[in-house]
Design an enzyme around this catalytic site. Structure first.
Site, short mmCIF file in Angstrom:
data_model
loop_
_atom_site.label_atom_id
_atom_site.label_comp_id
_atom_site.label_asym_id
_atom_site.label_seq_id
_atom_site.Cartn_x
_atom_site.Cartn_y
_atom_site.Cartn_z
N TYR A 168 6.54 -3.48 -6.43
CA TYR A 168 7.78 -2.95 -5.85
C TYR A 168 8.79 -2.64 -6.96
CZ TYR A 168 6.44 -3.93 -1.01
OH TYR A 168 5.85 -3.93 0.22
N GLU A 184 2.46 2.26 14.04
CA GLU A 184 3.30 2.87 13.01
C GLU A 184 2.43 3.62 12.01
OE1 GLU A 184 6.16 0.11 11.54
OE2 GLU A 184 6.28 1.04 9.56
N GLY A 205 3.25 -7.12 0.39
CA GLY A 205 3.33 -5.67 0.54
C GLY A 205 1.99 -4.99 0.63
N SER A 206 0.89 -5.73 0.74
CA SER A 206 -0.43 -5.09 0.79
C SER A 206 -0.71 -4.54 2.17
CB SER A 206 -1.51 -6.08 0.40
OG SER A 206 -1.53 -7.16 1.31
N ASP A 207 -1.21 -3.31 2.23
CA ASP A 207 -1.61 -2.73 3.50
C ASP A 207 -2.83 -1.86 3.25
OD1 ASP A 207 -0.81 0.05 2.87
OD2 ASP A 207 1.23 -0.72 2.97
N LYS A 226 -0.05 -5.41 9.68
CA LYS A 226 -0.74 -4.27 9.10
C LYS A 226 -2.16 -4.21 9.67
CE LYS A 226 2.66 -3.30 6.28
NZ LYS A 226 3.38 -2.02 6.28
N ASP A 254 14.01 6.21 6.28
CA ASP A 254 14.04 5.38 5.09
C ASP A 254 15.29 5.70 4.28
OD1 ASP A 254 11.90 3.75 3.11
OD2 ASP A 254 13.47 4.86 2.09
N LYS A 285 5.38 -7.74 13.12
CA LYS A 285 4.54 -6.58 12.81
C LYS A 285 3.38 -6.98 11.92
CE LYS A 285 5.89 -2.99 10.20
NZ LYS A 285 6.88 -1.93 9.88
N GLU A 304 8.88 6.17 7.42
CA GLU A 304 9.19 5.64 6.09
C GLU A 304 8.80 6.63 5.00
OE1 GLU A 304 6.34 2.19 6.36
OE2 GLU A 304 6.19 2.58 4.22
N ASN A 326 -0.22 2.55 8.06
CA ASN A 326 0.10 3.12 6.75
C ASN A 326 -0.72 4.36 6.41
OD1 ASN A 326 0.86 0.00 6.47
ND2 ASN A 326 2.20 1.22 5.16
N ASP A 375 0.76 -1.42 12.20
CA ASP A 375 1.13 -0.43 11.18
C ASP A 375 -0.10 -0.07 10.36
OD1 ASP A 375 2.22 1.03 9.11
OD2 ASP A 375 3.67 -0.49 8.50
N HIS A 396 13.08 1.85 8.56
CA HIS A 396 12.15 1.16 7.68
C HIS A 396 12.95 0.34 6.67
CE1 HIS A 396 9.77 1.30 3.76
NE2 HIS A 396 9.01 0.60 4.55
N ALA A 397 12.43 -0.84 6.33
CA ALA A 397 13.05 -1.60 5.24
C ALA A 397 11.99 -2.43 4.54
CB ALA A 397 14.20 -2.45 5.75
#
Lengths: 433, 433
Positions: A32, A274, A22-24, A220, A324, A218, A301, A250, A248, A351-352
């Protein structure tokens, strides 16, 4: 007739920051988390489960806010609540004291999402249907009554909303059959592309994605241009030039920087960029879109509510709308956004990822195809292979498709053991730390 | 050198719903509330006080969020914090886990406002100056360093911001002297116009406003068109046709309804229509503005952040920008919005009222005139005569002007007795109920 007897709110946090899942560029170390709501009835076999998603600190605030909404359910008849979720939603939204804290955005809004997600789960379970089936069995009038159309009439009137739904109503069953025949609703994977992963891990995960049948992946971007180039080069080597490669950022860029950076990556032919900038910046997204075409612009999102999405569509700011399921205030607001998108002809690619978002959006995408847009063109729903093991009815992805859920509800229930282990700060995991 | 030793967060609620003070078409029964932060140092004579404003339920959530930000101040050196509030602000805003809950909107954002308001109060007290003086003694570079310019560069670059401030720097002292000579900064009153008041009370309060020297008054509208007509007719009878009469709908309309309703009141020559629709609807405000001209459009008390205001200006959606001192994330974000407004040539008329907002905005308006816009044209700051008795340094309004504050700080400190009485739910007032 079952009656709602009690509610629970749980602050659940998974220690994902330890693995950089989940790092961006904006969110380097999220844990999470879910503000998780359980609505219990006097029928031991009937409860509702819902949540919203956060990435750690402050999840206690959302859980507390959700509990303040949820306690108002106690003593209500399930049939009444489930029979008219729009009435309940409007009652909650008309609490002007809570509304002041948004309005319709931030902690109170996502907390309302958690509660209404539990209500919709309860409604689907009471009907004995998966949520997508509950929705696609509703009449156009019932759907529009459930939808939150406030502030939208300059872009979408009630009559227009009804007309969209009525157009597709006669052919709903054929599209359900078609989805079942093709193996489900198409998805893409972000599992490969987190910023914190090494090149080797990136390459391996991309290869696995291709081997699993994905045609969209996708990555980041946005922390370092040269690294982005290197990683996109690797990605194209692995997935080739026929697959769609999305990027993406972010929200890390100002508008001029977004334009410059994205154009500097154009040689890798991104399918979309994104979240190029602030999620609130309708006009900024429109400016980026004009400047980076033919690369598409996607966002949503962090789209705070339907008024934001209305404007993104009115301003022709986006090519793909990424609502989202846990940030919009549940199905009531989501139906409205799907109808807006259909009116403007923009595909919705939800978004998921996170915790449990995949479990929710699979229902929404099926609803969209069957009852609203009737199109799969340019539509693909996000999938991330994280944390599904904590759910009692996890989504099933095969050959790049979400298989249609079959069990009653909104797939939002967590295992009791997961709740016990990851409750913050007193669950077994956090108590050990 | 003093060090921050402890922080306190208080949930303070005043039972204003019992008198219909503050009633409007959206907010019928608010209990004006503050999430109140105290930052104590090891110097008993030096503390900082700040708050944000809500209208009741959920104020506990904001207080809890503010405490999560505030505890991070403990152990820090006051000079370091006060010497570079921009660094502290950016540190707080870069907490990606908390950011997820907005981003930059709703509960976490207004909670950050409460904490940073206390920090700015502390900085001004440490300097021995009222906040407006602290700000107008800062160099253009210092002000721009303190300002949050993120996501604004497509509308306002750092160099443009510096140029605006440098243009006005040589003549700052003359404008301070001018404000002192004219008796302060011009204001208008909303005290007369709440929806819940009877016609007799409305008439009496309007007459009192005129007698007190006000040339602007404001009425709430939007619940019932015929009642609005009757009340506006009374208002024009009392204040005449030279005074400016503003109307405020508090977001109750969709865009087409706003256009129709406002035009139906055009005969009363409103100066502006305030909050005609959703505060998030930039394009909606622009559409309303085009359709109701020459009636002006004003909004901003629910303007969630600087990105929203940037767009309102870019879209030519507003004639008057009504920033809120407790919804924007304190002076850091407010400086940015004032600079944007100056760039676009739109007057800022801050929202006030509630609890303590008048105490804060008096400083901001002086700052704007002295250091940024250098204009009083079309500028008037809201004033509501409620709840000032709870503050140790209440604002002073004479002949329709805010008298320049003279005591050190941001005028944000409440009396200990008020905190003790109205703390929720355990203060003396609420425990009695």
């Amino acid at each position: 007739m079952p009656v709602i007897e009690s509610v629970e709110a749980h602050d659940i946090r998974f220690p994902t920051s330890s693995t950089l899942d989940g790092s961006d560029a904006m969110n380097k170390d999220g844990d999470y988390s879910a503000a998780y709501i359980v609505v219990r009835t006097d029928d031991p076999g009937l409860s509702g489960y819902g949540f919203t998603f956060t990435i750690g600190r402050g999840n206690d605030l959302v859980t507390a806010a959700a509990l303040q909404w949820a306690v108002r359910l106690i003593g209500r008849d399930v049939r009444t609540v489930a029979g008219d979720p729009g009435a309940l939603y409007r009652e909650f939204q008309s609490d002007s004291q809570m509304r002041w804290l948004g309005p319709e955005k931030g902690v109170v809004h996502i907390a309302l999402a958690a509660v209404m997600n539990a209500v919709w789960d309860l409604a689907a379970r009471e009907a004995g249907k998966p949520l997508w089936r509950l929705l696609t069995d509703m009449t156009p009038e019932q759907l529009v009554d459930a939808a939150d159309l406030r502030y939208l009439s300059d872009a979408l009137t009630r009559d227009e909303a009804l007309a969209i739904l009525r157009d597709q109503e006669p052919t709903r069953a054929a599209r359900v059959a078609e989805l079942e025949a093709r193996g489900g609703y198409p998805c893409y994977t972000t599992s490969a592309g987190w910023l914190g992963y090494s090149d080797d891990k990136l390459r391996r995960l991309l290869q696995e994605a291709v081997d699993s049948g994905y045609r969209h992946v996708k990555l980041k971007v946005g922390a370092n241009l040269e690294e982005d180039r290197r990683r996109l080069r690797i990605a194209r080597e692995v997935v080739g030039w026929d697959a769609k490669l999305m990027i993406d950022a972010n929200q890390v860029w100002d508008v001029p920087e977004a334009v410059e950076w994205v154009n500097a990556l154009a040689e890798f032919k991104p399918h979309w960029i994104e979240e190029p900038t602030s999620p609130d910046d309708v006009l900024g997204h429109a400016a980026v879109r004009r400047a980076v075409a033919p690369i598409g612009v996607a966002t949503g999102e962090h789209g705070m509510n339907r008024v934001l999405f209305k404007q993104l569509l009115q301003a022709e700011a986006i090519d793909y709308l990424q609502l989202d399921s846990a940030r919009l205030a549940s199905v009531n607001e989501i139906i409205a956004v799907y109808l807006l998108a259909a009116k403007f002809g923009v595909p919705v690619c939800p978004h998921a990822g996170g915790v449990g978002l995949c479990e929710l959006v699979q229902h929404l995408s099926v609803f969209d195809y069957v009852a609203v847009s009737a199109s799969l063109e340019d539509r693909v729903t996000e999938y991330v292979d994280h944390l599904h093991e904590h759910f009692t009815d996890p989504c099933i992805v095969e050959h790049g498709n979400y298989v249609l859920p079959s069990r009653p509800g909104y797939s939002a229930q967590m295992h009791d053991a997961s709740v016990a282990e990851f409750a913050y700060p007193d669950g077994e995991y956090w108590a050990r730390r």
